[in-house]
Design an enzyme around this catalytic site. Structure first.
Site, PDB file in Angstrom:
ATOM      1  N   SER A  38       0.704  -1.280  -0.061  1.00  0.00           N
ATOM      2  CA  SER A  38       0.022  -0.031   0.051  1.00  0.00           C
ATOM      3  C   SER A  38       0.476   1.291  -0.001  1.00  0.00           C
ATOM      4  O   SER A  38       1.483   1.325  -0.981  1.00  0.00           O
ATOM      5  CB  SER A  38      -0.827   0.084   1.276  1.00  0.00           C
ATOM      6  OG  SER A  38      -1.950   0.848   1.049  1.00  0.00           O
ATOM      7  N   ASP A 183      -5.851  -3.853  -2.103  1.00  0.00           N
ATOM      8  CA  ASP A 183      -4.773  -3.687  -1.203  1.00  0.00           C
ATOM      9  C   ASP A 183      -4.241  -4.698  -0.593  1.00  0.00           C
ATOM     10  O   ASP A 183      -4.849  -5.728  -0.006  1.00  0.00           O
ATOM     11  CB  ASP A 183      -5.413  -2.624   0.051  1.00  0.00           C
ATOM     12  CG  ASP A 183      -4.503  -1.941   0.680  1.00  0.00           C
ATOM     13  OD1 ASP A 183      -3.378  -2.542   1.249  1.00  0.00           O
ATOM     14  OD2 ASP A 183      -4.711  -0.684   0.755  1.00  0.00           O
TER      15      ASP A 183
END
Length: 295
Positions: A38, A183
């Site tokens: 991320s 993610d």
């Protein structure tokens, strides 16, 4: 001195990673390999592209974060329109602006695909919801019939940053159908396991981890009073459980813990004062750690 590094995810909290990188750089350490998830994957990509900490600070200072919130246009002007869009598009924002911004910044350093980076120097983590598995980019792209070195670095980072329901997931079409990626923090927010002894990318030099949370001993207990609190606690527990198994006392001596629990991951309207405070926190905690780091 050359080291390997791991940068955790954390959304807007990632400003603290810039301060951490500045402290590491000023101590004379140079990253040979990096792994991240991320927000951490963004910093890793920029560092491997050759950006110095002052350049990253300048880029982030110039960036209007709200520009990255690229909601789909709608002819309807109703209060619940965005929730209809969320239902069908699986995210409030497209994430295209984020990818374009990363792509342009990498191109400024001559980086487009993984072939433009030293082999094995950058790995980012994403979550394949279609097949229910964690993937490491670019390595695992072979499973999808995609040549790893030809894959866009910006696209890989975008996949790692697709916070569920906030950004639309990335969809890759392969011979086996459409695969949906979100993610990497859903399954591994701090992939230090990539450099552990039993990994194919095992430790070759000192490994330094930068984790956007308190250590397990310092972490405050979660207060759960309602369903929303429970959902947040559930997500945080799910996100951290996999990585916690890989952080023993032996590994903690190589991890900088930066407590940022008071900042919301998706606070894209963060003010300048909070940004600077996060950067300073990352810088200060890392400097304190490096004074006594024995590798």
């Amino acid at each position: 001195m050359q080291i390997d590094g791991v940068f955790s995810g954390g959304g807007i909290k990632g400003f603290a990673l810039i301060g951490a990188y500045e402290a590491i750089e000023k101590r004379g350490f140079e990253f040979k390999r990096l792994a991240g998830t991320s927000a951490g994957s963004i910093i890793c990509a920029f560092v491997m592209a050759g950006y110095k900490s002052d350049e990253i600070l300048e880029m982030m200072d110039e960036l209007d974060l709200k520009m990255l919130l690229d909601a789909r246009k709608s002819f309807l002007r109703l209060p619940f329109t965005k929730w209809i869009s969320l239902y069908w598009n699986l995210g409030l924002y497209r994430g295209v602006k984020l990818e374009e911004w990363i792509c342009q910044k990498l191109k400024n350093k001559g980086i487009s695909t993984f072939a433009d980076l030293p082999v094995g120097s950058l790995r980012v983590v994403a979550s394949d919801l279609t097949n229910g598995r964690l993937i490491v980019l670019p390595d695992d792209l072979l499973k999808y019939g995609i040549e790893p070195l030809s894959f866009s670095v910006a696209k890989a980072v975008r996949m790692s940053c697709s916070l569920p329901y906030f950004f639309e997931p990335v969809k890759l079409t392969t011979s086996k159908g459409v695969n949906i990626f979100v993610d990497g923090g859903v399954l591994s927010n701090f992939p230090i396991w990539l450099f552990q002894q039993n990994s194919k990318h095992a430790k070759k030099r000192p490994v330094l981890g930068i984790k956007l949370s308190s250590s397990e001993q310092e972490r405050p207990a979660k207060e759960i009073h309602n369903a929303i609190d429970m959902f947040n606690a559930l997500f945080e527990t799910m996100k951290d459980a996999h990585d916690s198994r890989h952080i023993s006392k032996r590994h903690e001596k190589d991890i900088v813990f930066i407590p940022v629990e008071n900042i919301v991951t998706t606070e894209f309207e963060i003010n300048e004062q909070k940004k600077l405070a996060l950067i300073e926190l990352g810088r200060r905690r890392t400097n304190e750690f490096l004074k006594n780091w024995s590798f």
